[in-house]
Motif scaffolding. Structure first.
Motif: not given
Length: 99
Positions: A11-20
């Motif tokens: 999940p943190w990877q998807a969140q990082l992508f979305a934040f970017t």
């Protein structure tokens, strides 16, 4: 380097992508600026460190844009990790739970 087969393994990877993406859409940086920072870092790297490199590049972008310093990002990361450790399994993680 090839990107991982599955875009997000955690999940943190998807969140990082979305934040970017959200930072880009808010006008904090262009995709050209992003690729100028991310591209050189990721070239030749192993797939298992792809998202860690993404995170490092984003921290640099946050600093460059004057949004947050690397030490602030690190301190907040440590607080969230402490809150996660202090939270019973299955309960929402709240930053206020950090000791």
């Amino acid at each position: 380097m090839n990107a991982p087969d599955a875009p997000f393994e955690e999940p943190w990877q998807a969140q990082l992508f979305a934040f970017t993406v959200a930072l880009n859409e808010a006008g904090h940086f262009t995709w050209s600026e992003w690729t100028a920072v991310f591209g050189p870092r990721v070239q030749g790297a192993e797939a298992d460190v792809y998202w860690n490199i993404w995170f490092e590049a984003l921290v640099e972008m946050l600093e460059t844009a004057g949004i947050a310093r690397a030490d602030e990002v690190q301190a907040l990361t440590e607080r969230w990790q402490a809150a996660a450790r202090a939270t019973p399994h299955g309960m929402p993680i709240l930053l206020s739970a950090a000791p």
